[in-house]
Design an enzyme around this catalytic site. Structure first.
Site, PDB file in Angstrom:
ATOM      1  N   HIS A 146     -26.815  -8.138  97.419  1.00  0.00           N
ATOM      2  CA  HIS A 146     -27.036  -7.631  99.166  1.00  0.00           C
ATOM      3  C   HIS A 146     -27.146  -5.920  98.797  1.00  0.00           C
ATOM      4  O   HIS A 146     -27.044  -5.744  99.837  1.00  0.00           O
ATOM      5  CB  HIS A 146     -25.331  -6.841  99.092  1.00  0.00           C
ATOM      6  CG  HIS A 146     -24.491  -8.643  98.718  1.00  0.00           C
ATOM      7  ND1 HIS A 146     -25.310  -8.945 100.366  1.00  0.00           N
ATOM      8  CD2 HIS A 146     -23.019  -8.627  98.075  1.00  0.00           C
ATOM      9  CE1 HIS A 146     -23.932 -10.512 100.019  1.00  0.00           C
ATOM     10  NE2 HIS A 146     -22.958  -9.842  99.012  1.00  0.00           N
TER      11      HIS A 146
HETATM   12  C1  TV7 Z   1     -22.864 -10.452  94.450  1.00  0.00           C
HETATM   13  N1  TV7 Z   1     -14.646  -8.319  99.318  1.00  0.00           N
HETATM   14  C2  TV7 Z   1     -20.928  -9.212  96.065  1.00  0.00           C
HETATM   15  C3  TV7 Z   1     -19.879  -9.628  96.962  1.00  0.00           C
HETATM   16  C4  TV7 Z   1     -19.053  -8.203  98.258  1.00  0.00           C
HETATM   17  C5  TV7 Z   1     -17.808  -8.542  98.748  1.00  0.00           C
HETATM   18  C6  TV7 Z   1     -15.275  -7.501  99.784  1.00  0.00           C
HETATM   19  C7  TV7 Z   1     -13.436  -7.000  97.802  1.00  0.00           C
HETATM   20  C8  TV7 Z   1     -12.248  -6.398  97.822  1.00  0.00           C
HETATM   21  C9  TV7 Z   1     -13.043  -4.920  97.153  1.00  0.00           C
HETATM   22  C10 TV7 Z   1     -12.201  -4.205  97.036  1.00  0.00           C
HETATM   23  C11 TV7 Z   1     -10.655  -5.123  96.441  1.00  0.00           C
HETATM   24  C12 TV7 Z   1     -11.214  -6.829  97.452  1.00  0.00           C
HETATM   25  C13 TV7 Z   1     -10.208  -8.494  97.706  1.00  0.00           C
HETATM   26  C14 TV7 Z   1     -13.173  -8.077  99.291  1.00  0.00           C
HETATM   27  C15 TV7 Z   1     -15.025  -5.462 104.955  1.00  0.00           C
HETATM   28  C16 TV7 Z   1     -14.555  -4.928 104.042  1.00  0.00           C
HETATM   29  C17 TV7 Z   1     -13.331  -5.652 103.332  1.00  0.00           C
HETATM   30  C18 TV7 Z   1     -12.177  -2.840 101.164  1.00  0.00           C
HETATM   31  C19 TV7 Z   1     -11.074  -3.289  99.895  1.00  0.00           C
HETATM   32  N2  TV7 Z   1     -10.924  -6.045  96.575  1.00  0.00           N
HETATM   33  C20 TV7 Z   1     -21.344 -10.470  95.755  1.00  0.00           C
HETATM   34  C21 TV7 Z   1     -17.445  -7.714 100.023  1.00  0.00           C
HETATM   35  C22 TV7 Z   1     -16.684  -7.194 100.603  1.00  0.00           C
HETATM   36  C23 TV7 Z   1     -12.483  -2.522  96.067  1.00  0.00           C
HETATM   37  N3  TV7 Z   1     -16.143  -6.453 101.334  1.00  0.00           N
HETATM   38  O1  TV7 Z   1     -21.959 -11.394  96.601  1.00  0.00           O
HETATM   39  C24 TV7 Z   1     -11.780  -2.349  95.592  1.00  0.00           C
HETATM   40  O2  TV7 Z   1     -10.845  -7.918  97.501  1.00  0.00           O
HETATM   41  O3  TV7 Z   1     -15.492  -7.658 103.175  1.00  0.00           O
HETATM   42  C25 TV7 Z   1     -15.634  -6.579 102.469  1.00  0.00           C
HETATM   43  C26 TV7 Z   1     -15.531  -5.772 103.648  1.00  0.00           C
HETATM   44  C27 TV7 Z   1     -14.435  -3.273 103.981  1.00  0.00           C
HETATM   45  C28 TV7 Z   1     -13.801  -2.767 102.445  1.00  0.00           C
HETATM   46  N4  TV7 Z   1     -12.627  -3.642 101.558  1.00  0.00           N
HETATM   47  C29 TV7 Z   1     -12.781  -4.811 102.407  1.00  0.00           C
HETATM   48  O4  TV7 Z   1     -21.030 -11.551  94.827  1.00  0.00           O
HETATM   49  C30 TV7 Z   1     -22.421  -9.669  93.324  1.00  0.00           C
HETATM   50  N5  TV7 Z   1     -14.770  -6.987  99.162  1.00  0.00           N
HETATM   51  C31 TV7 Z   1      -9.918  -3.687  95.674  1.00  0.00           C
HETATM   52  C32 TV7 Z   1     -10.315  -2.760  95.009  1.00  0.00           C
HETATM   53 ZN    ZN Z   2     -20.827 -13.134  95.876  1.00  0.00          ZN
END
Ligand code: TV7
Ligand code: ZN
Ligand code: CA
Length: 393
Positions: A146
């Site tokens: 990403h």
């Molecule tokens: C390659 N999903 C990376 C995949 C990246 C996914 C996301 C989380 C997550 C972050 C945490 C957390 C989480 C249970 C899951 C829109 C948001 C929603 C943060 C809570 N628990 C790969 C990225 C994805 C961080 N991001 O492809 C700290 O899930 O969906 C989102 C963005 C905003 C930020 N919030 C989630 O696999 C290596 N994040 C717990 C603690």
């Molecule tokens: Zn992934």
């Protein structure tokens, strides 16, 4: 006696660095670098190190990182501290600089080292390929698809894949990038949007409003405007929850088969994100270790130089199983290794069941509902076949 031997005239190299694995994103953050330690310990327990060239990878240099990333971004990444930043006026702005420091991409101790070690492993792997010392090079610590030129995204800060592919492009006319992580490989796709020398293919869960990053629709195939040589060179396979080994295998073989025939790559880079496995903390698919591994086997059979990257994977015991099985496929001992985990595996209790191939029932209790009708999968293959009419090697 593991019975693992080194096939003559066929080289696999394995690139890792234990210093990378000790970093922490934070207690509740899904990305756990120690899953690399768990994977490696299972791989070594099976005796596979004797069938590969094993290298401790070095950290990539600033100049190497700058082959893709902007120096503004790298300079900031090299100086940010995990300490609570002073709450001055600038920091009250909710817009994070380069998207760093939010919950997905936190600032943690040793962040720059972690990033440069991940990229160093990927680059070492690429150089073993271009120097023809390896036929398959493995960098499970890479695959952070990403990251953008000047922005962190989705747990990724440095795009080791782009950096490695840029190295391959110094020697090979065309590189095929394939991404089986459950998330869309947006950073790699974007980096090569305007070239016809890299074709990117991502299989992913697609739900623009409810699943990260929301891009990667079937008809997002590269900017079609202008006279862009990269047009049609981005392939996207948007999927729904619960896809099975059998369906994924059908899609992968028919799509990658057609692409290899049409695009005629000189090397393949395969991102093996293990969050597409059933039971992943963030994933939504029903893939088993066998189905995930079948993608590696297919790519190996194409017979081109191959780099295997890691990527996502948030249930460490299943990540370790998949990357162990895939390492065995790379070295060609998959039919000789025991499906029962070796007795002396460290952290054996982490695995819950002592098999390399847990059943869906063992993984999930009850499988996730499959929301991928066969008819839709046929439409996807059809769209991609039509897209490939515009691709000439
Ligand atoms: C390659 N999903 C990376 C995949 C990246 C996914 C996301 C989380 C997550 C972050 C945490 C957390 C989480 C249970 C899951 C829109 C948001 C929603 C943060 C809570 N628990 C790969 C990225 C994805 C961080 N991001 O492809 C700290 O899930 O969906 C989102 C963005 C905003 C930020 N919030 C989630 O696999 C290596 N994040 C717990 C603690
Ligand atoms: Zn992934
Ligand atoms: Ca993907």
């Amino acid at each position: 006696e593991s019975g693992i031997t080194r096939p003559k005239g066929y080289n696999v190299s394995f690139h890792c660095n234990p210093d990378m694995e000790k970093h922490h994103f934070g207690m509740t953050h899904p990305m756990k670098p120690w899953r690399l330690t768990l994977s490696k310990s299972l791989i070594y327990s099976y005796g596979m190190s004797f069938a590969m060239d094993n290298y401790i990878s070095r950290a990539a240099t600033y100049e190497e990182l700058a082959s893709f990333h902007s120096t503004d971004y790298l300079d900031f990444l090299g100086t940010v501290l995990p300490e609570p930043v002073p709450r001055d006026l600038e920091n009250q702005n909710p817009d994070l600089k380069f998207n760093l420091g939010g919950s997905d991409c936190p600032l943690f101790d040793g962040l720059y080292d972690y990033c440069s070690l991940s990229a160093g492993g990927a680059l070492d792997a690429a150089r073993k390929i271009t120097s023809k010392q390896s036929d398959i090079a493995i960098a499970w610590g890479g695959g952070l698809h990403h990251a953008k030129k000047a922005e962190a995204s989705g747990f990724c800060y440095i795009n080791d894949i782009v950096i490695a592919i840029l190295e391959l492009l110094r020697f090979y006319p065309r590189v095929l990038y394939i991404d089986i992580d459950v998330h869309h490989g947006d950073g790699v796709e974007e980096a090569f949007f305007s070239t016809d020398r890299v074709m990117t293919v991502s299989f992913h869960k697609y739900d623009p409003h409810n699943f990260f990053p929301g891009t990667g629709a079937l008809d997002d195939n590269g900017p079609k405007n202008e006279h862009n040589p990269g047009a049609h060179h981005a392939v996207n396979v948007p999927l729904n929850d619960g896809i099975t080994d059998e369906q994924y295998d059908m899609l992968f073989n028919s799509i990658i088969g057609k692409i290899v025939e049409k695009f005629r790559p000189s090397a393949i880079a395969l991102q093996c994100g293990a969050d597409s496995l059933a039971g992943d903390r963030l994933g939504r698919f029903n893939l088993q270790v066998q189905g995930h591994g079948a993608c590696v086997e297919f790519c190996k059979k194409v017979g081109l130089p191959l780099i295997l990257f890691g990527g996502g994977g948030y249930t460490p015991r299943n990540v370790a199983r998949a990357w162990t099985y895939e390492t065995s496929i790379a070295v060609g001992c998959q039919d000789n290794i025991s499906p029962v985990l070796p007795q002396h595996t460290p952290w054996r209790e982490q695995f819950r069941q002592d098999t390399l191939f847990p059943t869906l029932e063992q993984i999930l209790g009850e499988p996730r509902q499959n929301r991928n009708p066969q008819k839709r999968l046929q439409e996807i293959v059809q769209h991609i076949s039509e897209q490939l009419r515009f691709v000439q090697a």
